[in-house]
Motif scaffolding. Structure first.
Motif, PDB file in Angstrom:
ATOM      1  N   GLY A  70      91.254   7.110 -82.161  1.00  0.00           N
ATOM      2  CA  GLY A  70      91.164   5.813 -82.594  1.00  0.00           C
ATOM      3  C   GLY A  70      92.278   5.090 -83.487  1.00  0.00           C
ATOM      4  O   GLY A  70      93.234   5.527 -83.353  1.00  0.00           O
ATOM      5  N   PRO A  71      91.926   3.920 -83.865  1.00  0.00           N
ATOM      6  CA  PRO A  71      92.927   2.924 -84.520  1.00  0.00           C
ATOM      7  C   PRO A  71      93.251   3.481 -85.684  1.00  0.00           C
ATOM      8  O   PRO A  71      94.290   2.983 -86.205  1.00  0.00           O
ATOM      9  N   PHE A  72      92.626   4.640 -86.328  1.00  0.00           N
ATOM     10  CA  PHE A  72      93.171   4.950 -87.620  1.00  0.00           C
ATOM     11  C   PHE A  72      92.979   6.475 -88.041  1.00  0.00           C
ATOM     12  O   PHE A  72      92.102   6.838 -88.407  1.00  0.00           O
ATOM     13  N   PRO A  73      93.849   7.105 -87.409  1.00  0.00           N
ATOM     14  CA  PRO A  73      93.992   8.680 -87.667  1.00  0.00           C
ATOM     15  C   PRO A  73      93.700   8.952 -89.042  1.00  0.00           C
ATOM     16  O   PRO A  73      94.326   8.404 -90.076  1.00  0.00           O
ATOM     17  N   MET A  74      92.754   9.899 -89.456  1.00  0.00           N
ATOM     18  CA  MET A  74      92.385  10.029 -90.924  1.00  0.00           C
ATOM     19  C   MET A  74      92.318  11.463 -91.227  1.00  0.00           C
ATOM     20  O   MET A  74      91.993  12.354 -90.530  1.00  0.00           O
ATOM     21  N   ARG A  75      92.921  11.788 -92.406  1.00  0.00           N
ATOM     22  CA  ARG A  75      92.749  13.063 -93.074  1.00  0.00           C
ATOM     23  C   ARG A  75      91.964  13.121 -94.162  1.00  0.00           C
ATOM     24  O   ARG A  75      92.166  12.018 -94.985  1.00  0.00           O
ATOM     25  N   THR A  76      90.649  13.602 -94.214  1.00  0.00           N
ATOM     26  CA  THR A  76      89.950  13.680 -95.561  1.00  0.00           C
ATOM     27  C   THR A  76      89.951  15.233 -96.263  1.00  0.00           C
ATOM     28  O   THR A  76      89.729  16.297 -95.619  1.00  0.00           O
ATOM     29  N   THR A  77      90.215  15.283 -97.628  1.00  0.00           N
ATOM     30  CA  THR A  77      90.293  16.274 -98.357  1.00  0.00           C
ATOM     31  C   THR A  77      89.424  16.527 -99.461  1.00  0.00           C
ATOM     32  O   THR A  77      89.307  15.322 -99.976  1.00  0.00           O
ATOM     33  N   TYR A  78      88.489  17.471 -99.469  1.00  0.00           N
ATOM     34  CA  TYR A  78      87.637  17.707-100.435  1.00  0.00           C
ATOM     35  C   TYR A  78      88.183  18.640-101.639  1.00  0.00           C
ATOM     36  O   TYR A  78      88.659  19.639-100.868  1.00  0.00           O
ATOM     37  N   THR A  79      88.159  18.402-102.894  1.00  0.00           N
ATOM     38  CA  THR A  79      88.662  19.909-103.704  1.00  0.00           C
ATOM     39  C   THR A  79      87.591  19.988-104.856  1.00  0.00           C
ATOM     40  O   THR A  79      87.144  18.948-105.199  1.00  0.00           O
ATOM     41  N   TRP A  80      87.125  21.097-105.048  1.00  0.00           N
ATOM     42  CA  TRP A  80      86.128  21.357-106.096  1.00  0.00           C
ATOM     43  C   TRP A  80      87.030  22.337-107.239  1.00  0.00           C
ATOM     44  O   TRP A  80      87.633  23.486-107.012  1.00  0.00           O
ATOM     45  N   GLN A  81      86.840  21.746-108.499  1.00  0.00           N
ATOM     46  CA  GLN A  81      87.338  22.805-109.453  1.00  0.00           C
ATOM     47  C   GLN A  81      86.348  22.883-110.860  1.00  0.00           C
ATOM     48  O   GLN A  81      85.853  21.754-111.096  1.00  0.00           O
ATOM     49  N   PRO A  82      86.218  23.952-111.439  1.00  0.00           N
ATOM     50  CA  PRO A  82      85.207  24.172-112.470  1.00  0.00           C
ATOM     51  C   PRO A  82      85.949  23.560-113.655  1.00  0.00           C
ATOM     52  O   PRO A  82      87.048  23.808-114.034  1.00  0.00           O
TER      53      PRO A  82
ATOM     54  N   LEU B 283      88.095  13.430-103.892  1.00  0.00           N
ATOM     55  CA  LEU B 283      87.818  13.046-102.387  1.00  0.00           C
ATOM     56  C   LEU B 283      89.187  12.276-102.118  1.00  0.00           C
ATOM     57  O   LEU B 283      89.429  11.076-102.768  1.00  0.00           O
ATOM     58  N   ARG B 284      89.809  12.736-101.158  1.00  0.00           N
ATOM     59  CA  ARG B 284      91.057  12.265-100.694  1.00  0.00           C
ATOM     60  C   ARG B 284      91.169  11.634 -99.128  1.00  0.00           C
ATOM     61  O   ARG B 284      90.988  12.513 -98.329  1.00  0.00           O
ATOM     62  N   ASN B 285      91.378  10.330 -99.145  1.00  0.00           N
ATOM     63  CA  ASN B 285      91.356   9.811 -97.454  1.00  0.00           C
ATOM     64  C   ASN B 285      92.881   9.460 -97.327  1.00  0.00           C
ATOM     65  O   ASN B 285      93.395   8.755 -98.001  1.00  0.00           O
ATOM     66  N   GLN B 286      93.642   9.927 -96.304  1.00  0.00           N
ATOM     67  CA  GLN B 286      95.068   9.560 -96.016  1.00  0.00           C
ATOM     68  C   GLN B 286      94.943   9.187 -94.308  1.00  0.00           C
ATOM     69  O   GLN B 286      94.405  10.043 -93.510  1.00  0.00           O
ATOM     70  N   GLY B 287      95.731   8.127 -94.141  1.00  0.00           N
ATOM     71  CA  GLY B 287      95.675   7.885 -92.820  1.00  0.00           C
ATOM     72  C   GLY B 287      96.902   6.828 -92.405  1.00  0.00           C
ATOM     73  O   GLY B 287      97.463   6.242 -93.540  1.00  0.00           O
ATOM     74  N   GLU B 288      97.277   6.666 -91.120  1.00  0.00           N
ATOM     75  CA  GLU B 288      98.315   5.844 -90.752  1.00  0.00           C
ATOM     76  C   GLU B 288      97.654   4.807 -89.826  1.00  0.00           C
ATOM     77  O   GLU B 288      97.596   5.275 -88.620  1.00  0.00           O
ATOM     78  N   PRO B 289      97.093   3.651 -90.291  1.00  0.00           N
ATOM     79  CA  PRO B 289      96.597   2.691 -89.253  1.00  0.00           C
ATOM     80  C   PRO B 289      97.607   2.286 -88.238  1.00  0.00           C
ATOM     81  O   PRO B 289      98.666   2.194 -88.380  1.00  0.00           O
TER      82      PRO B 289
END
Length: 145
Positions: A85-97, A107-113
């Motif tokens: 697609g036109p916007f490759p994306m990397r999505t990261t979830y982290t959980w910390q007590p 919630l982190r979204n990273q991409g190179e449109p």
């Protein structure tokens, strides 16, 4: 121009509960306002190598894409990416007590449109940040009710 949007929230539930729910792609349509459907390409549960087809609406457009899980540390971190697609994306979830009954989720979204997306990247990033904040607030309401 790259897009890198990081949002976080503290949810008044133990880390295993938050990670178990938010880290299961089958639940995405319940807490992500823009995700219309998720279909598993591989058999659940989620693990490294899992693939799911997502259909979403963003900025008035229908988006269909496949996420692949590239990293999973149960209860701590989930990383998914899409390359098409036109916007490759990397999505990261982290959980910390934060403490035994509260969890900080990021919630982190990273991409190179590509194409027009390059020009619209600042607008896309702002829209993503607003959407992510609303989605995390919705997740908090669901898990705390």
């Amino acid at each position: 121009m790259a897009v890198d949007v990081l949002t976080e929230i503290v949810i008044d539930r133990p880390c295993p509960v938050v990670a178990g729910y938010a880290g299961d792609p089958s639940n995405a349509t319940e807490w992500y306002a823009n995700i219309e459907s998720v279909e598993w390409r591989t058999a659940p549960p989620v693990r490294a190598g899992s693939a799911m087809d997502f259909v979403a609406r963003f900025l008035g457009r229908r988006l269909a894409y496949t996420y692949e899980v590239v990293e999973l540390v149960p209860g701590e971190r989930l990383v998914m990416r899409t390359a098409q697609g036109p916007f490759p994306m990397r999505t990261t979830y982290t959980w910390q007590p934060v403490d035994p009954g509260r969890t900080r989720m990021t919630l982190r979204n990273q991409g190179e449109p590509a194409g027009f997306g390059k020009v619209a990247a600042p607008v896309m990033a702002a829209a993503m940040r607003r959407a992510n904040e609303k989605d995390l607030a919705r997740l908090k309401r669901i898990l705390e009710s």
